[in-house]
Write a protein that holds these residues in place. Structure first.
Motif, PDB file in Angstrom:
ATOM      1  N   ALA A  87      -2.387   9.902  -1.723  1.00 55.59           N
ATOM      2  CA  ALA A  87      -2.342  11.323  -2.069  1.00 55.59           C
ATOM      3  C   ALA A  87      -0.907  11.760  -2.332  1.00 55.59           C
ATOM      4  CB  ALA A  87      -2.930  12.154  -0.931  1.00 55.59           C
ATOM      5  N   PRO A  88      -0.720  12.896  -3.053  1.00 54.78           N
ATOM      6  CA  PRO A  88       0.636  13.440  -3.219  1.00 54.78           C
ATOM      7  C   PRO A  88       1.219  13.833  -1.871  1.00 54.78           C
ATOM      8  CG  PRO A  88      -0.907  14.448  -4.765  1.00 54.78           C
ATOM      9  CD  PRO A  88      -1.726  13.669  -3.794  1.00 54.78           C
ATOM     10  N   ASP A  89       2.547  13.761  -1.758  1.00 56.10           N
ATOM     11  CA  ASP A  89       3.257  14.099  -0.525  1.00 56.10           C
ATOM     12  C   ASP A  89       2.765  13.286   0.669  1.00 56.10           C
ATOM     13  OD1 ASP A  89       4.926  15.838  -1.825  1.00 56.10           O
ATOM     14  OD2 ASP A  89       3.836  17.652  -1.243  1.00 56.10           O
ATOM     15  N   GLU A  90       2.425  12.042   0.407  1.00 48.88           N
ATOM     16  CA  GLU A  90       2.034  11.117   1.470  1.00 48.88           C
ATOM     17  C   GLU A  90       3.140  11.029   2.514  1.00 48.88           C
ATOM     18  OE1 GLU A  90       1.145   6.284   1.901  1.00 48.88           O
ATOM     19  OE2 GLU A  90       1.138   7.250  -0.078  1.00 48.88           O
TER      20      GLU A  90
ATOM     21  N   ASP B  41       2.446  -3.761  -1.000  1.00 43.31           N
ATOM     22  CA  ASP B  41       2.139  -3.109  -2.273  1.00 43.31           C
ATOM     23  C   ASP B  41       1.606  -1.703  -2.033  1.00 43.31           C
ATOM     24  OD1 ASP B  41      -0.130  -4.665  -1.188  1.00 43.31           O
ATOM     25  OD2 ASP B  41      -1.260  -3.855  -2.886  1.00 43.31           O
ATOM     26  N   VAL B  42       1.889  -0.820  -2.989  1.00 42.78           N
ATOM     27  CA  VAL B  42       1.424   0.558  -2.927  1.00 42.78           C
ATOM     28  C   VAL B  42       0.749   0.907  -4.249  1.00 42.78           C
ATOM     29  CG1 VAL B  42       3.290   1.177  -1.360  1.00 42.78           C
ATOM     30  CG2 VAL B  42       3.580   1.586  -3.816  1.00 42.78           C
ATOM     31  N   VAL B  43      -0.039   1.968  -4.229  1.00 41.37           N
ATOM     32  CA  VAL B  43      -0.674   2.433  -5.461  1.00 41.37           C
ATOM     33  C   VAL B  43       0.308   3.304  -6.237  1.00 41.37           C
ATOM     34  CG1 VAL B  43      -2.961   2.340  -4.422  1.00 41.37           C
ATOM     35  CG2 VAL B  43      -1.671   4.480  -4.354  1.00 41.37           C
ATOM     36  N   PRO B  44       0.092   3.507  -7.536  1.00 46.47           N
ATOM     37  CA  PRO B  44       0.992   4.371  -8.310  1.00 46.47           C
ATOM     38  C   PRO B  44       1.005   5.794  -7.754  1.00 46.47           C
ATOM     39  CG  PRO B  44      -0.398   3.055  -9.765  1.00 46.47           C
ATOM     40  CD  PRO B  44      -0.941   2.869  -8.379  1.00 46.47           C
ATOM     41  N   PRO B  45       2.091   6.534  -8.000  1.00 50.03           N
ATOM     42  CA  PRO B  45       2.194   7.884  -7.445  1.00 50.03           C
ATOM     43  C   PRO B  45       1.312   8.920  -8.125  1.00 50.03           C
ATOM     44  CG  PRO B  45       4.129   7.369  -8.768  1.00 50.03           C
ATOM     45  CD  PRO B  45       3.342   6.098  -8.648  1.00 50.03           C
ATOM     46  N   GLY B  46       0.803   8.621  -9.320  1.00 49.06           N
ATOM     47  CA  GLY B  46      -0.044   9.587 -10.012  1.00 49.06           C
ATOM     48  C   GLY B  46       0.763  10.709 -10.641  1.00 49.06           C
TER      49      GLY B  46
END
Length: 397
Positions: free
Chosen positions: A371-374, A90-95
């Motif tokens: 974070a963005p651009d992970e 599972d991953v967190v939402p991209p925001g």
């Protein structure tokens, strides 16, 4: 590294955000990969109603209609110790999508990195484990090697809790979370809480006739900041790598229902760090006492005290109970890896509580997770995979 980058990119392109159908779907994809690789496969639907009703259930923050557990087993020849690799899918939402260079689930490969939500946390580590088990097929180890793909780690630990409920165990476990190739034998805990602040609503033009819940939240927030500072003055040496090992943060605040009204209620939700060796009950009592003291110092809040609710993920702190595993993993790296305690909760505490020694070691910088651009460096994924092969060879015999 073609197989590594292709598999990792494929997994990143699956938007397996916690609670979404893709979180369940990626398990079926991985089960098929395991079968094709020659592993024994256990894919089962988690009994959500029963698990979530258990008093010991670690919490869940997103609704799920279905969820699946998955274990691939490379059987040993007999007489050796077993080893588990445990990774969450599972991953967190991209925001905010505008903060990303391109599609958060692109799986783009560029300059030796794989980009996308979940690349670092923790599909890179999961791929390292999968490819390690694939390579170990030729080793004819005496002990079993297991790779467990779990869901719900980000919001409490549903998958590992269900894994243990299913009866899966091992003599030791490595969790390839992003540690930047450091060996991490301990985790702080993290508790999710909710505050309800009562005010008195009225027309904003006559605000002195009401009581703003926003205004009354301010001394409570200040008290929480003081509590955080006090809890971080003297910390375990394993946590010295961090400027704030046991962070306390308010993540959401919702107040009022009309712009020209005095807000009559404020609801704030936050995350609260639990110190190594501290019981969650003691940590909760400290926060509740700080809120109560802030209320007692304000006449309105004394008469209308702020309520504290504990909900969602409840991560207890934990240490690896077997120092020999930590030493064996460090030796398997072939280097002198950094060692520290993580300031965040993980499934390590569920495994340790079940009597399974567990250590975190994986590719990627934790600062890039969520974070963005992970991204995750491909060479670190390969390095972790090689280390896991060496560890299994010595541990399983």
């Amino acid at each position: 590294m073609t197989e590594l980058t292709e598999l990792l990119s494929e997994l990143v392109r699956v938007p397996s955000v916690g609670g979404t159908p893709a979180e369940a779907g990626i398990q079926a994809m991985l089960a098929e990969w395991m079968r094709e690789t020659g592993l024994e496969v256990d894919l089962w639907e988690l009994p959500l109603e029963r698990l979530t009703a258990d008093p010991a259930f670690p919490g869940m923050e997103v609704p799920r209609e279905r969820a699946y557990g998955l274990v691939g087993r490379l059987p040993g020849t007999g007489g050796g110790r077993s080893l588990m690799f445990n990774g969450h899918v599972d991953v967190v939402p991209p925001g905010d999508l505008a903060a990303w260079t391109d599609d958060p689930f692109s799986g783009r490969v560029e300059q030796g990195r794989v980009y996308g939500r979940g690349a670092c946390d923790m599909k890179g580590g999961l791929v390292a484990a999968l490819l390690a088990v694939k390579q170990l097929r030729q080793a004819r180890l005496r002990g079993d090697v297991l790779v467990a793909c779990v869901v719900g780690e980000e919001d409490g630990g549903l998958g590992t809790y269900g894994l243990l409920d299913r009866g899966w165990r091992a003599d030791a476990c490595v969790i390839p979370e992003p540690t930047g190739l450091a060996v991490v034998p301990a985790n702080a805990g993290a508790l999710t809480f909710r505050l309800r602040v009562t005010g008195q609503s009225t027309h904003a033009a006559r605000r002195t006739g009401g009581v703003s819940a926003v205004e009354k939240f301010l001394p409570v927030f200040a008290a929480l900041r003081e509590l955080e500072a006090a809890r971080n003055r003297d910390v375990d040496p394993l946590m010295h790598a961090w400027d704030l090992p046991y962070a306390l943060e308010i993540g959401t605040v919702h107040a009022g229902d009309w712009s020209s009204s005095v807000p009559g209620e404020l609801v704030a939700e936050g995350r609260y760090g639990v110190a190594l060796d501290e019981s969650p009950a003691r940590a909760k009592a400290a926060l509740e006492a700080a809120v109560a003291a802030a209320c007692a110092a304000d006449p309105w809040l004394a008469a209308h005290p702020v309520t504290v609710e504990w909900w969602g993920g409840q991560f207890a702190p934990a240490r690896n109970p077997d120092p020999a595993l930590t030493e064996a993993l460090a030796a398997a790296t072939g280097t002198e890896p950094a060692r520290w305690g993580a300031p965040y909760g993980s499934d390590l505490r569920l495994l340790a509580a079940a009597g399974i020694p567990a250590v975190q070691y994986g590719p990627g910088d934790i600062d890039l997770a969520h974070a963005p651009d992970e991204y995750v460096p491909v060479d670190e994924v390969a390095q972790v995979s090689a280390t896991l092969v060496r560890l299994a060879t010595t541990h399983c015999g």
